[in-house]
Design an enzyme around this catalytic site. Structure first.
Site, PDB file in Angstrom:
ATOM      1  N   GLU A 137      -2.969 -12.937   4.826  1.00  0.00           N
ATOM      2  CA  GLU A 137      -3.834 -12.463   5.914  1.00  0.00           C
ATOM      3  C   GLU A 137      -4.769 -13.597   6.318  1.00  0.00           C
ATOM      4  O   GLU A 137      -5.556 -14.062   5.506  1.00  0.00           O
ATOM      5  CB  GLU A 137      -4.651 -11.242   5.466  1.00  0.00           C
TER       6      GLU A 137
ATOM      7  N   PHE B 207      -6.060   8.217   1.130  1.00  0.00           N
ATOM      8  CA  PHE B 207      -6.320   6.992   0.373  1.00  0.00           C
ATOM      9  C   PHE B 207      -7.487   6.249   1.026  1.00  0.00           C
ATOM     10  O   PHE B 207      -8.022   6.673   2.053  1.00  0.00           O
ATOM     11  CB  PHE B 207      -5.057   6.109   0.337  1.00  0.00           C
TER      12      PHE B 207
ATOM     13  N   GLY C  95      -0.088   4.396  -0.112  1.00  0.00           N
ATOM     14  CA  GLY C  95      -0.620   5.437   0.779  1.00  0.00           C
ATOM     15  C   GLY C  95      -0.117   5.243   2.202  1.00  0.00           C
ATOM     16  O   GLY C  95       0.278   6.192   2.881  1.00  0.00           O
ATOM     17  N   LYS C  96      -0.112   3.996   2.640  1.00  0.00           N
ATOM     18  CA  LYS C  96       0.398   3.706   3.985  1.00  0.00           C
ATOM     19  C   LYS C  96       1.886   4.039   4.068  1.00  0.00           C
ATOM     20  O   LYS C  96       2.344   4.623   5.041  1.00  0.00           O
ATOM     21  CB  LYS C  96       0.253   2.211   4.291  1.00  0.00           C
TER      22      LYS C  96
ATOM     23  N   ASN D 131       0.822  -1.209   0.000  1.00  0.00           N
ATOM     24  CA  ASN D 131       0.000   0.000   0.000  1.00  0.00           C
ATOM     25  C   ASN D 131       0.865   1.272   0.000  1.00  0.00           C
ATOM     26  O   ASN D 131       1.488   1.618   1.003  1.00  0.00           O
ATOM     27  CB  ASN D 131      -0.899  -0.054   1.246  1.00  0.00           C
TER      28      ASN D 131
ATOM     29  N   ASP E 293      -1.384  -3.428  10.008  1.00  0.00           N
ATOM     30  CA  ASP E 293      -2.685  -3.794   9.473  1.00  0.00           C
ATOM     31  C   ASP E 293      -3.692  -2.812  10.053  1.00  0.00           C
ATOM     32  O   ASP E 293      -3.561  -2.367  11.192  1.00  0.00           O
ATOM     33  CB  ASP E 293      -3.073  -5.231   9.819  1.00  0.00           C
ATOM     34  N   SER E 294      -4.669  -2.475   9.250  1.00  0.00           N
ATOM     35  CA  SER E 294      -5.619  -1.463   9.704  1.00  0.00           C
ATOM     36  C   SER E 294      -6.953  -1.693   9.023  1.00  0.00           C
ATOM     37  O   SER E 294      -7.066  -2.490   8.089  1.00  0.00           O
ATOM     38  CB  SER E 294      -5.087  -0.069   9.373  1.00  0.00           C
TER      39      SER E 294
ATOM     40  N   TYR F  80     -10.585   4.820   2.628  1.00  0.00           N
ATOM     41  CA  TYR F  80     -11.861   5.368   3.104  1.00  0.00           C
ATOM     42  C   TYR F  80     -11.758   6.820   3.575  1.00  0.00           C
ATOM     43  O   TYR F  80     -12.730   7.354   4.131  1.00  0.00           O
ATOM     44  CB  TYR F  80     -12.403   4.508   4.253  1.00  0.00           C
TER      45      TYR F  80
HETATM   46  P1  IMP Z   1      -4.725  -3.774   5.100  1.00  0.00           P
HETATM   47  O1  IMP Z   1      -4.204  -3.256   6.403  1.00  0.00           O
HETATM   48  O2  IMP Z   1      -3.663  -3.938   4.081  1.00  0.00           O
HETATM   49  O3  IMP Z   1      -5.611  -4.964   5.288  1.00  0.00           O
HETATM   50  O4  IMP Z   1      -5.648  -2.611   4.480  1.00  0.00           O
HETATM   51  C1  IMP Z   1      -6.406  -1.801   5.299  1.00  0.00           C
HETATM   52  C2  IMP Z   1      -7.429  -1.043   4.489  1.00  0.00           C
HETATM   53  O5  IMP Z   1      -8.217  -0.267   5.409  1.00  0.00           O
HETATM   54  C3  IMP Z   1      -6.809  -0.038   3.525  1.00  0.00           C
HETATM   55  O6  IMP Z   1      -6.553  -0.580   2.259  1.00  0.00           O
HETATM   56  C4  IMP Z   1      -7.915   1.022   3.472  1.00  0.00           C
HETATM   57  O7  IMP Z   1      -8.938   0.642   2.598  1.00  0.00           O
HETATM   58  C5  IMP Z   1      -8.461   1.005   4.900  1.00  0.00           C
HETATM   59  N1  IMP Z   1      -7.710   1.983   5.711  1.00  0.00           N
HETATM   60  C6  IMP Z   1      -6.817   1.736   6.690  1.00  0.00           C
HETATM   61  N2  IMP Z   1      -6.285   2.871   7.159  1.00  0.00           N
HETATM   62  C7  IMP Z   1      -6.852   3.862   6.447  1.00  0.00           C
HETATM   63  C8  IMP Z   1      -6.676   5.273   6.447  1.00  0.00           C
HETATM   64  O8  IMP Z   1      -5.871   5.862   7.182  1.00  0.00           O
HETATM   65  N3  IMP Z   1      -7.428   5.942   5.575  1.00  0.00           N
HETATM   66  C9  IMP Z   1      -8.319   5.347   4.728  1.00  0.00           C
HETATM   67  N4  IMP Z   1      -8.499   4.040   4.662  1.00  0.00           N
HETATM   68  C10 IMP Z   1      -7.764   3.290   5.521  1.00  0.00           C
END
Ligand code: IMP
Length: 199
Positions: A38, A140, A13-14, A11, A66-67, A142
Site C-alpha cells: 500500500e 469486523f 471479513g471482507k 481480510n 481498499d476501504s 470499525y
Molecule cells: P484495507 O482496505 O485493507 O486497507 O483495510 C481497510 C480497513 O478499514 C479494515 O481493516 C477496517 O478496519 C476498516 N473497514 C473498511 N471497511 C469496513 C467495514 O465495512 N466495516 C468495518 N471496518 C471497515
C-alpha cells in the site's frame, strides 16, 4: 461455465462480504490470501491502482478492494490507514479525539478489477456517525462504532444482510458484479454465435 473471480486480500471479513455480494451475479469468488503493498497516499483510488499492479501475475478476473473510515472533523483520519490504526489503537483514542469534535464519518471503498492489461475501478460510500461507545458483535473492523445515516444501531448490531444492502462495499461490489455479468453474457453470446457458424 461459471465465471470465477479471484479476490486478493488478507481480510477474512471482507472476503465473506464480497462472496455474498457477488453471489446474485452468478459469480464464483476464490480467495487468494496475499498481503499487497500500500503506497503512502491519502487517496484510496491510488492504493487500489497499486494493488492492481501487484496482482499482474494472477490469471483470469482479479478483484482487489481498499476501504477505510473517514472522519471529516479529523481531516479524513484514519482513512487509508484505518486497518493499521485499529491494530495499534483499538477504538479508545478515537473516542477521545471525538469528545469535542463533530462525529460525522463515512466508510469509503473502491473495488478494482483486472483482466490482463485492463483495469476498472468502482467507488462506494456510506455516511453515518461514530457511536458514543462500541456495540454489537457482527461484522469486523470499525463496525461496532459506526451508525449508518438514518439508523440507530451500529453496523455490528444489524444482520450482515442488512449491512450489505447499503454498505460502501456493496455499492462498489455490485457495480463490479454488474460489469462482470454483462461481459460474461457478451462472451457467451459470442461463443454461441461462433458455434452456430461452425455447425
Ligand atoms: P484495507 O482496505 O485493507 O486497507 O483495510 C481497510 C480497513 O478499514 C479494515 O481493516 C477496517 O478496519 C476498516 N473497514 C473498511 N471497511 C469496513 C467495514 O465495512 N466495516 C468495518 N471496518 C471497515
Amino acid at each position: 461455465m461459471v465465471t470465477t473471480v479471484t479476490f486478493v486480500s488478507t481480510n477474512a471479513g471482507k472476503y465473506r462480504e464480497v462472496r455474498e455480494l457477488l453471489r446474485p451475479f452468478g459469480l464464483r469468488v476464490r480467495w487468494k490470501r496475499r498481503t499487497l503493498p500500500e503506497p503512502q497516499t491519502a487517496k484510496i483510488e491510488e492504493v487500489v491502482r497499486s494493488k492492481l499492479n501487484a496482482v499482474r501475475d494472477v490469471t483470469g478476473w482479479v478483484l482487489v478492494e481498499d476501504s477505510g473510515l473517514f472522519i471529516p472533523s479529523l481531516n479524513g483520519f484514519p482513512g487509508v490507514y484505518s486497518a493499521h490504526i485499529l491494530d495499534i489503537w483499538g477504538f479508545g483514542p478515537l473516542f477521545e479525539l471525538l469528545k469535542r469534535r463533530p462525529r460525522a464519518a463515512s466508510f469509503r471503498a473502491v473495488a478494482g478489477l483486472r483482466r490482463g492489461r485492463r483495469i476498472w475501478l468502482f467507488p462506494g460510500e456510506v455516511r453515518g456517525t461514530i457511536a458514543p461507545r462500541a456495540a454489537g458483535k457482527n461484522g469486523f473492523g470499525y463496525d461496532p462504532i459506526f451508525i449508518p445515516e438514518g439508523g440507530t444501531r451500529t453496523f455490528a448490531q444489524i444482520p450482515a444482510a442488512e449491512k450489505n444492502e447499503r454498505s460502501h462495499r456493496s455499492q462498489a461490489l455490485r457495480a463490479a458484479g454488474q460489469l462482470l455479468a454483462s461481459l460474461d453474457a457478451r462472451d457467451r453470446r459470442r461463443r454461441s454465435r461462433r458455434t452456430k457458424a461452425r455447425a
